[in-house]
Enzyme design. Sequence first.
Site, PDB file in Angstrom:
ATOM      1  N   ASP A  12       0.821  -1.225   0.000  1.00 52.31           N
ATOM      2  CA  ASP A  12       0.000   0.000   0.000  1.00 52.31           C
ATOM      3  C   ASP A  12       0.848   1.266   0.000  1.00 52.31           C
ATOM      4  O   ASP A  12       0.426   2.305   0.507  1.00 52.31           O
ATOM      5  CB  ASP A  12      -0.957   0.017   1.202  1.00 52.31           C
ATOM      6  CG  ASP A  12      -1.764  -1.251   1.324  1.00 52.31           C
ATOM      7  OD1 ASP A  12      -2.393  -1.635   0.329  1.00 52.31           O
ATOM      8  OD2 ASP A  12      -1.746  -1.872   2.409  1.00 52.31           O
ATOM      9  N   LYS A  15       2.632   2.035  -5.126  1.00 56.91           N
ATOM     10  CA  LYS A  15       3.323   1.455  -6.284  1.00 56.91           C
ATOM     11  C   LYS A  15       2.540   1.693  -7.575  1.00 56.91           C
ATOM     12  O   LYS A  15       3.123   1.972  -8.619  1.00 56.91           O
ATOM     13  CB  LYS A  15       3.514  -0.052  -6.085  1.00 56.91           C
ATOM     14  CG  LYS A  15       4.428  -0.423  -4.937  1.00 56.91           C
ATOM     15  CD  LYS A  15       4.590  -1.924  -4.825  1.00 56.91           C
ATOM     16  CE  LYS A  15       3.301  -2.649  -4.496  1.00 56.91           C
ATOM     17  NZ  LYS A  15       2.711  -2.260  -3.190  1.00 56.91           N
ATOM     18  N   GLY A  39      -4.052  -4.241  -4.518  1.00 56.65           N
ATOM     19  CA  GLY A  39      -4.891  -3.115  -4.905  1.00 56.65           C
ATOM     20  C   GLY A  39      -4.039  -1.920  -5.252  1.00 56.65           C
ATOM     21  O   GLY A  39      -3.397  -1.338  -4.377  1.00 56.65           O
ATOM     22  N   HIS A  40      -3.985  -1.567  -6.528  1.00 60.18           N
ATOM     23  CA  HIS A  40      -3.177  -0.429  -6.970  1.00 60.18           C
ATOM     24  C   HIS A  40      -4.114   0.684  -7.419  1.00 60.18           C
ATOM     25  O   HIS A  40      -4.887   0.516  -8.357  1.00 60.18           O
ATOM     26  CB  HIS A  40      -2.245  -0.846  -8.105  1.00 60.18           C
ATOM     27  CG  HIS A  40      -1.190  -1.812  -7.670  1.00 60.18           C
ATOM     28  ND1 HIS A  40      -0.322  -2.432  -8.539  1.00 60.18           N
ATOM     29  CD2 HIS A  40      -0.849  -2.276  -6.435  1.00 60.18           C
ATOM     30  CE1 HIS A  40       0.508  -3.224  -7.866  1.00 60.18           C
ATOM     31  NE2 HIS A  40       0.183  -3.144  -6.588  1.00 60.18           N
ATOM     32  N   GLN A 198       2.148  -6.234  -3.184  1.00 52.79           N
ATOM     33  CA  GLN A 198       2.423  -6.247  -1.746  1.00 52.79           C
ATOM     34  C   GLN A 198       3.715  -5.457  -1.459  1.00 52.79           C
ATOM     35  O   GLN A 198       3.978  -4.485  -2.135  1.00 52.79           O
ATOM     36  CB  GLN A 198       2.475  -7.679  -1.201  1.00 52.79           C
ATOM     37  CG  GLN A 198       1.113  -8.357  -1.087  1.00 52.79           C
ATOM     38  CD  GLN A 198       0.594  -8.921  -2.390  1.00 52.79           C
ATOM     39  OE1 GLN A 198       1.306  -9.590  -3.112  1.00 52.79           O
ATOM     40  NE2 GLN A 198      -0.647  -8.656  -2.698  1.00 52.79           N
TER      41      GLN A 198
END
Length: 410
Positions: A12, A15, A39-40, A198
């Site tokens: 988080d 990235k 989740g990006h 991650q």
Amino acid sequence: MKIVIIGAQWGDEGKGKIVDYLAEDAKYVVRYSGGPNAGHTIVVDGKQFALHQVPSGILYKDKQVFLGSGMVIDAEALFQELQMIKDNGIDWEGRVFISDRAQLILPRYRQMDKDRDASRKRPIGTTGRGMGIAYAEKAHRDGLRLADLDWEEKMAEFEGEDLEYINKYKERLLSMRVDLAQKMWEFRKDNILFEGAQGAMLDIDSGTYPYVSSGASCAAGAATGCGIGPHNLDNIMGVFKAYETRVGNGPMPTEFNDSDESESELCRYVRDTGREYGVTTGRARRCGYLDLVALRYACRVNSLDSLVLTHIDIYDEMDQIEACIGYEIDGKIVTDFPANIDKLNRAKPILQKFDGWKTSLKECRNYKKMPKNAKEYVEFIEAFTGTPVSIISVGYERNQTFIRKNPWKK
């Protein structure tokens, strides 16, 4: 030029935004690990995109993106995500490919994942997306790869709901399947961006085991997950936030103490200002002071060439900032990151204070224009970790980013 982007904390870190920003100068973007639990978030012209399996470079209409060999793919979720992308006016067809060595997540893995975590004496806090089961099946050599979809003998092992699910997506998956190792050799003279999932501290080997992800979120995972040798990786960059967050269980030595009124208030401020809620799960993230001990460890074990600092603008209104420069464990000062979880759980952060800058950084477009105190904070991080900060993000938008050293130039 081949650039690897990893998270240098517990995920988080931003990235997705950084990959999206750097993808403008890349020809191809390859995601090398993880699955639907990632989740990006990317914000372009005020519009937010939440990506989970599709590489962040997809928003550039001239880029080809690849889901790598180190990924575990949820086909149902993938095609829902691709439909969302199409609904937002982005034509992805003919631009998204999947490595033939990537593994597939079967629907029953999700409940198995949740049941396994619930049965643990010390639950990990899995997202329940079936990733851990898929990686376990891979390690047991019982997993299903895209390369196996037209192998009759292998497919005969599946029946019932598993077979029904596979057949539902089989043709669409086969139409996107490629030999990624061959493609990487074919594209060896082009700019390629390798996108991790991650963070370094969640890597299966070098992270806070067992409170880690099941895949390789370290920099070395870019080589193993993309069919490319480590000598061909030119630049490894680690993204980190100006503070610390973590999702799920596991040690976090610098976590804000809820029983302390001032730290509890600081936690609420950081969480709300930084929008620290999971893209995939929506759950609130644990927040804490920047852990420079952990960050230096991540720099060392991943051979980071440089760091990318995000969310520094969250501190714009604060009079004072603190960061962890060591731990006190059982009365002893510790400055290296321990592997022992029990020691990490007992670690108390040793904090260093920094004066705030009390001005908005959101309009800064180069390092020279940053206030003196903000630059001192950045330069202390560089000195402590022994790693330069080459890019700084001062907001969610793509243009709220500036480069101190161009990563595409050797």
